[in-house]
Write an enzyme that holds these catalytic residues in place. Structure first.
Site, PDB file in Angstrom:
ATOM      1  N   HIS A  46       0.829  -1.219   0.000  1.00  0.00           N
ATOM      2  CA  HIS A  46       0.000   0.000   0.000  1.00  0.00           C
ATOM      3  C   HIS A  46       0.859   1.264   0.000  1.00  0.00           C
ATOM      4  CE1 HIS A  46       0.953  -1.228   4.065  1.00  0.00           C
ATOM      5  NE2 HIS A  46       0.729   0.002   4.495  1.00  0.00           N
ATOM      6  N   HIS A  50      26.921  -1.136 -13.203  1.00  0.00           N
ATOM      7  CA  HIS A  50      27.957  -1.745 -12.368  1.00  0.00           C
ATOM      8  C   HIS A  50      27.497  -3.001 -11.634  1.00  0.00           C
ATOM      9  CE1 HIS A  50      30.708   2.068 -11.921  1.00  0.00           C
ATOM     10  NE2 HIS A  50      30.366   1.803 -13.182  1.00  0.00           N
ATOM     11  N   ARG A 109      35.215  -5.669 -15.548  1.00  0.00           N
ATOM     12  CA  ARG A 109      35.583  -5.946 -14.157  1.00  0.00           C
ATOM     13  C   ARG A 109      34.354  -6.137 -13.264  1.00  0.00           C
ATOM     14  NH1 ARG A 109      35.509  -0.594 -15.010  1.00  0.00           N
ATOM     15  NH2 ARG A 109      34.890   0.852 -13.348  1.00  0.00           N
TER      16      ARG A 109
HETATM   17  C1  RB5 Z   1       4.147   0.368   5.300  1.00  0.00           C
HETATM   18  O1  RB5 Z   1       3.605   1.227   6.246  1.00  0.00           O
HETATM   19  C2  RB5 Z   1       5.653   0.508   5.241  1.00  0.00           C
HETATM   20  O2  RB5 Z   1       6.233   0.015   6.402  1.00  0.00           O
HETATM   21  C3  RB5 Z   1       6.201  -0.200   4.029  1.00  0.00           C
HETATM   22  O3  RB5 Z   1       5.628   0.325   2.883  1.00  0.00           O
HETATM   23  C4  RB5 Z   1       7.691  -0.098   3.802  1.00  0.00           C
HETATM   24  O4  RB5 Z   1       8.128   1.212   3.953  1.00  0.00           O
HETATM   25  C5  RB5 Z   1       8.504  -1.052   4.560  1.00  0.00           C
HETATM   26  O5  RB5 Z   1       9.728  -1.147   4.380  1.00  0.00           O
END
Ligand code: RB5
Length: 145
Positions: A11, A100, A134
């Protein structure tokens, strides 16, 4: 050009993902959307693992993942063999990740950068080639421990 681009978010990255999906389609890419499909709260590994697994199996050469910070998405993806997910904050880092590190997933912080910058980073990531040389030896050593 890689025409089918897999993308996934929780989300926290949902709105930016929807924006990027539209931009990709406008540019003629096909998009495989691993979700999430609404702004309702979800757990990022539930969307990121399936995308990273598909990259690991070689089903897609490059993918895009997002969460609020980008950290959880990147950490999840990098548990998969042959996945090199790079959390990037600007266009130069997105290019360098390809040049890279031969990164095959771009991780974006959906709540912390402007949408247009994210789109510029996606375009840079998708159009930049690994330099080899490399860097090949170094990238191979990532999975040798
Ligand atoms: C969600 O609130 C948040 O924790 C998630 O989107 C993310 O940032 C986690 O690493």
């Amino acid at each position: 050009m890689n025409r089918i681009i897999p993308i996934a978010s929780d989300h926290g990255g949902y709105e930016m993902k929807q924006f990027l999906v539209e931009k990709l389609k406008e540019c003629g890419y096909e998009v495989y959307d691993f979700g999430t499909h609404s702004a309702d709260s979800v757990d990022y590994p539930d969307m990121i693992h399936p995308l990273a697994s598909a990259i690991s199996r070689g089903e897609y050469p490059l993918g895009i993942i997002l969460c609020g910070s980008g950290n959880g998405a990147q950490m999840t993806a990098n548990h998969h063999t042959h996945v090199r997910a790079a959390l990037c904050w600007n266009v130069e880092l997105a290019k360098l990740a390809r040049q890279h590190n031969d990164a095959n997933i771009l991780a974006l912080p959906g709540r912390f950068i402007p949408f247009n910058l994210a789109w510029e980073m996606v375009q840079a990531f998708l159009s930049t080639q690994f330099e080899g040389g490399r860097h090949t030896r170094r990238v191979e050593k990532i999975e040798q421990f």
